[in-house]
Design a protein around this motif. Structure first.
Motif, mmCIF file in Angstrom:
data_model
loop_
_atom_site.group_PDB
_atom_site.id
_atom_site.type_symbol
_atom_site.label_atom_id
_atom_site.label_comp_id
_atom_site.label_asym_id
_atom_site.label_seq_id
_atom_site.Cartn_x
_atom_site.Cartn_y
_atom_site.Cartn_z
ATOM 1 N N GLY A 152 14.214 11.822 5.837
ATOM 2 C CA GLY A 152 13.564 13.258 6.176
ATOM 3 C C GLY A 152 13.933 13.453 7.877
ATOM 4 N N LYS A 153 14.503 12.716 8.478
ATOM 5 C CA LYS A 153 14.741 12.816 9.959
ATOM 6 C C LYS A 153 15.873 13.972 10.114
ATOM 7 C CE LYS A 153 13.722 8.707 12.733
ATOM 8 N NZ LYS A 153 13.008 9.895 13.628
ATOM 9 N N PRO A 154 15.715 14.938 11.229
ATOM 10 C CA PRO A 154 16.604 16.074 11.203
ATOM 11 C C PRO A 154 18.104 15.357 11.456
ATOM 12 C CG PRO A 154 15.154 15.873 13.021
ATOM 13 C CD PRO A 154 14.483 14.872 12.048
ATOM 14 N N ASP A 155 18.034 14.237 11.998
ATOM 15 C CA ASP A 155 19.715 13.672 12.531
ATOM 16 C C ASP A 155 19.992 12.794 11.362
ATOM 17 O OD1 ASP A 155 17.725 11.894 13.161
ATOM 18 O OD2 ASP A 155 18.859 11.170 14.770
ATOM 19 N N ILE A 156 19.639 12.979 10.237
ATOM 20 C CA ILE A 156 20.045 11.925 9.099
ATOM 21 C C ILE A 156 21.751 11.855 9.114
ATOM 22 C CG2 ILE A 156 20.018 13.557 7.367
ATOM 23 C CD1 ILE A 156 18.966 10.036 7.008
ATOM 24 N N ASN A 157 22.184 12.812 9.083
ATOM 25 C CA ASN A 157 23.721 12.732 9.070
ATOM 26 C C ASN A 157 24.504 11.990 10.129
ATOM 27 O OD1 ASN A 157 23.845 14.304 6.745
ATOM 28 N ND2 ASN A 157 24.108 16.293 8.022
ATOM 29 N N GLN A 158 23.769 11.846 11.353
ATOM 30 C CA GLN A 158 24.176 11.015 12.357
ATOM 31 C C GLN A 158 23.708 9.502 12.321
ATOM 32 O OE1 GLN A 158 22.946 14.009 13.266
ATOM 33 N NE2 GLN A 158 25.166 14.600 13.160
ATOM 34 N N ILE A 159 22.643 9.477 11.409
ATOM 35 C CA ILE A 159 21.931 8.023 11.079
ATOM 36 C C ILE A 159 22.971 7.263 9.935
ATOM 37 C CG2 ILE A 159 20.161 6.746 10.152
ATOM 38 C CD1 ILE A 159 18.289 8.785 11.290
ATOM 39 N N ARG A 160 23.464 7.847 9.111
ATOM 40 C CA ARG A 160 24.281 7.477 7.981
ATOM 41 C C ARG A 160 25.513 6.809 8.505
ATOM 42 N NH1 ARG A 160 23.011 9.608 3.264
ATOM 43 N NH2 ARG A 160 21.929 11.772 3.071
ATOM 44 N N GLY A 161 25.635 5.358 7.869
ATOM 45 C CA GLY A 161 26.545 4.653 8.431
ATOM 46 C C GLY A 161 26.674 4.106 9.782
ATOM 47 N N ASN A 162 25.480 3.829 10.378
ATOM 48 C CA ASN A 162 25.159 3.517 11.642
ATOM 49 C C ASN A 162 24.064 2.616 11.680
ATOM 50 O OD1 ASN A 162 24.441 3.196 14.440
ATOM 51 N ND2 ASN A 162 25.655 4.812 15.078
ATOM 52 N N PRO A 163 24.074 1.138 11.504
ATOM 53 C CA PRO A 163 23.187 0.273 11.515
ATOM 54 C C PRO A 163 22.004 0.229 12.600
ATOM 55 C CG PRO A 163 25.230 -0.774 11.129
ATOM 56 C CD PRO A 163 25.490 0.520 11.563
ATOM 57 N N SER B 54 17.782 -1.911 -0.557
ATOM 58 C CA SER B 54 19.279 -1.675 -0.623
ATOM 59 C C SER B 54 19.537 -0.194 -0.367
ATOM 60 C CB SER B 54 19.263 -1.644 -2.353
ATOM 61 O OG SER B 54 19.064 -2.872 -3.072
ATOM 62 N N SER B 55 18.486 0.849 -0.315
ATOM 63 C CA SER B 55 18.524 2.078 -0.059
ATOM 64 C C SER B 55 19.000 2.286 1.352
ATOM 65 C CB SER B 55 17.348 2.898 -0.323
ATOM 66 O OG SER B 55 17.525 4.061 0.253
ATOM 67 N N LEU B 56 18.264 1.171 2.291
ATOM 68 C CA LEU B 56 18.596 1.512 3.791
ATOM 69 C C LEU B 56 19.733 0.663 4.108
ATOM 70 C CD1 LEU B 56 15.068 0.702 4.976
ATOM 71 C CD2 LEU B 56 16.314 2.767 4.969
ATOM 72 N N VAL B 57 20.289 -0.287 3.122
ATOM 73 C CA VAL B 57 21.579 -1.015 3.679
ATOM 74 C C VAL B 57 22.538 0.082 2.974
ATOM 75 C CG1 VAL B 57 23.141 -2.669 2.479
ATOM 76 C CG2 VAL B 57 21.006 -3.203 3.227
ATOM 77 N N ASP C 193 0.684 -1.229 -0.033
ATOM 78 C CA ASP C 193 0.070 -0.158 -0.219
ATOM 79 C C ASP C 193 0.837 1.122 -0.110
ATOM 80 O OD1 ASP C 193 0.985 -0.181 2.465
ATOM 81 O OD2 ASP C 193 -0.957 0.274 3.655
ATOM 82 N N GLY C 194 2.230 1.211 -0.100
ATOM 83 C CA GLY C 194 3.060 2.381 -0.349
ATOM 84 C C GLY C 194 3.877 2.507 0.900
ATOM 85 N N ARG C 195 3.421 1.931 1.882
ATOM 86 C CA ARG C 195 4.113 2.219 3.322
ATOM 87 C C ARG C 195 5.566 2.153 3.204
ATOM 88 N NH1 ARG C 195 0.960 -0.937 7.598
ATOM 89 N NH2 ARG C 195 -0.734 -0.564 6.356
ATOM 90 N N GLU C 196 6.018 1.305 2.429
ATOM 91 C CA GLU C 196 7.555 0.900 2.237
ATOM 92 C C GLU C 196 8.229 1.946 1.913
ATOM 93 O OE1 GLU C 196 4.955 -2.636 2.744
ATOM 94 O OE2 GLU C 196 5.126 -1.200 0.745
ATOM 95 N N VAL C 197 7.692 2.757 0.588
ATOM 96 C CA VAL C 197 8.203 3.861 0.090
ATOM 97 C C VAL C 197 8.209 5.127 1.133
ATOM 98 C CG1 VAL C 197 8.356 5.383 -1.813
ATOM 99 C CG2 VAL C 197 8.173 2.986 -2.335
ATOM 100 N N GLU C 198 7.224 5.055 1.812
ATOM 101 C CA GLU C 198 6.841 6.020 2.715
ATOM 102 C C GLU C 198 7.891 5.872 3.925
ATOM 103 O OE1 GLU C 198 3.226 7.476 5.856
ATOM 104 O OE2 GLU C 198 2.808 5.964 4.305
ATOM 105 N N LEU C 199 8.093 4.789 4.206
ATOM 106 C CA LEU C 199 9.362 4.611 5.200
ATOM 107 C C LEU C 199 10.470 5.360 4.814
ATOM 108 C CD1 LEU C 199 10.488 3.398 7.700
ATOM 109 C CD2 LEU C 199 11.114 1.156 6.125
ATOM 110 N N LEU C 200 11.088 5.084 3.563
ATOM 111 C CA LEU C 200 12.224 5.801 2.903
ATOM 112 C C LEU C 200 12.115 7.290 3.355
ATOM 113 C CD1 LEU C 200 13.116 3.972 -0.391
ATOM 114 C CD2 LEU C 200 14.225 3.763 2.073
ATOM 115 N N HIS C 201 10.968 7.988 2.958
ATOM 116 C CA HIS C 201 10.862 9.572 3.057
ATOM 117 C C HIS C 201 10.961 9.697 4.457
ATOM 118 C CE1 HIS C 201 9.902 10.421 -1.052
ATOM 119 N NE2 HIS C 201 9.110 9.317 -1.089
ATOM 120 N N PHE C 202 10.331 8.960 5.488
ATOM 121 C CA PHE C 202 10.414 9.160 6.764
ATOM 122 C C PHE C 202 11.803 9.277 7.155
ATOM 123 C CE2 PHE C 202 10.598 7.468 11.257
ATOM 124 C CZ PHE C 202 9.887 8.471 11.700
ATOM 125 N N VAL C 203 12.398 8.120 7.142
ATOM 126 C CA VAL C 203 13.998 7.774 7.515
ATOM 127 C C VAL C 203 14.886 9.033 6.932
ATOM 128 C CG1 VAL C 203 16.019 6.384 7.561
ATOM 129 C CG2 VAL C 203 13.710 5.368 7.881
#
Length: 287
Positions: free
Chosen positions: A32-43, A123-126, A20-30
């Motif tokens: 779009g987080k304000p701390d995305i630079n801290q999330i990068r490279g951190n499983p 692939s995007s989240l990995v 129903d599109g929630r999977e792509v919505e998840l990508l936008h959510f992740v």
């Protein structure tokens, strides 16, 4: 606390399987987080972001903390050089277990996902988690991907396999891996959802004796005769809505392999009881 009814969300999962599109919505959510630079490279931070979406937005059918620990502990014990998961969905298990494989000294984690949209999300989240050096995503039916990776010389042996895909394909895909000598003595299997929704054919196979499996091969269809040992028709019908194949590979497998198979009781993220069947290939009897 979640701002939606978890039980109703889980019931909805059985009807629509979340196409129903929630999977792509998840990508936008992740992303779009304000701390995305801290999330990068951190499983672990990527997993936390996925959990945030599941708690505050829409339910995702991820492996969950309870089952995740069972398999993560198994990875730490087995220390697989090569691990394969059948069924990746949005990549939660792939990131959790791929990171564990890398920490255990492993070299490659294959995530096999039939749905190309889900595969793109994985692939995007990995990539966001910084696991691209370990994880490889293969899109296509599980049996076709197994054959393709084997024929290309990429997949030579499976040290640990996590089965969490189309339930009727569990046993046929295991038998294919046996036939290709990807699963041999020393290989370990972890099969999810063997209680909820259940997978009697797979459990019957990994718990059977070599003598019993040899007898089945002598039968016209190469299978057991008990009509009650099958995956529930309701579950098959649900997957049929997603275009899952009705014909599965008919590999004879290797009936001479011996498994020590045990049920590990666990819970779904919703609280529903379930279990992971851990099967260790301990030997091979002569034909």
């Amino acid at each position: 606390m979640p701002n939606f009814d978890q039980s109703k969300a889980y019931a909805a999962q059985e009807e629509v399987f979340f196409d129903d599109g929630r999977e792509v919505e998840l990508l936008h959510f992740v992303y779009g987080k304000p701390d995305i630079n801290q999330i990068r490279g951190n499983p672990s931070k990527v997993l936390q972001a996925i959990d945030d979406f599941g708690r505050t937005k829409k339910y995702l059918m991820n492996v969950g903390e309870d089952k995740g620990k069972i398999v993560s502990d198994l990875i730490a014990e087995v220390k697989p050089q090569t691990m394969v998961e059948l069924g990746g969905y949005i990549g939660y298990s792939c990131i959790l277990f791929g990171d564990a494989v890398r920490k255990a000294g492993g070299k490659r984690y294959y995530s096999l996902e039939r749905n190309p949209e889900f595969g793109a999300v994985i692939s995007s989240l990995v990539d966001l988690a910084g696991l691209g050096d370990v994880v490889k995503v293969a899109i296509g039916s599980s049996d076709a991907s197994i054959k393709r990776l084997h024929d290309a010389g990429e997949l030579k042996h499976i040290d640990l396999m996590f089965l969490d895909h189309y339930k009727p394909a569990y046993k046929p895909d295991l038998k294919l891996c046996e036939e290709l000598k990807l699963v041999t003595p020393g290989s370990v299997l972890a099969a999810d959802n063997v209680i909820t929704p259940g997978n009697p054919p797979y459990l019957e196979y990994v718990r059977a004796s070599v003598e019993q499996k040899r007898k089945w091969l002598e039968q016209p269809n190469g299978e057991g005769t008990n009509p009650d040992v099958r995956v529930g028709q309701k579950h098959i019908n649900q997957y049929a809505k997603r275009g899952e194949p009705t014909a599965l590979n008919a590999s004879p497998g290797n009936p001479n392999l011996v498994y020590d198979s045990k049920l590990n009781h666990s819970f779904e993220p919703t609280g529903d009881p379930d279990a992971i069947e851990v099967s260790r290939c301990t030997g091979e009897e002569s034909g």
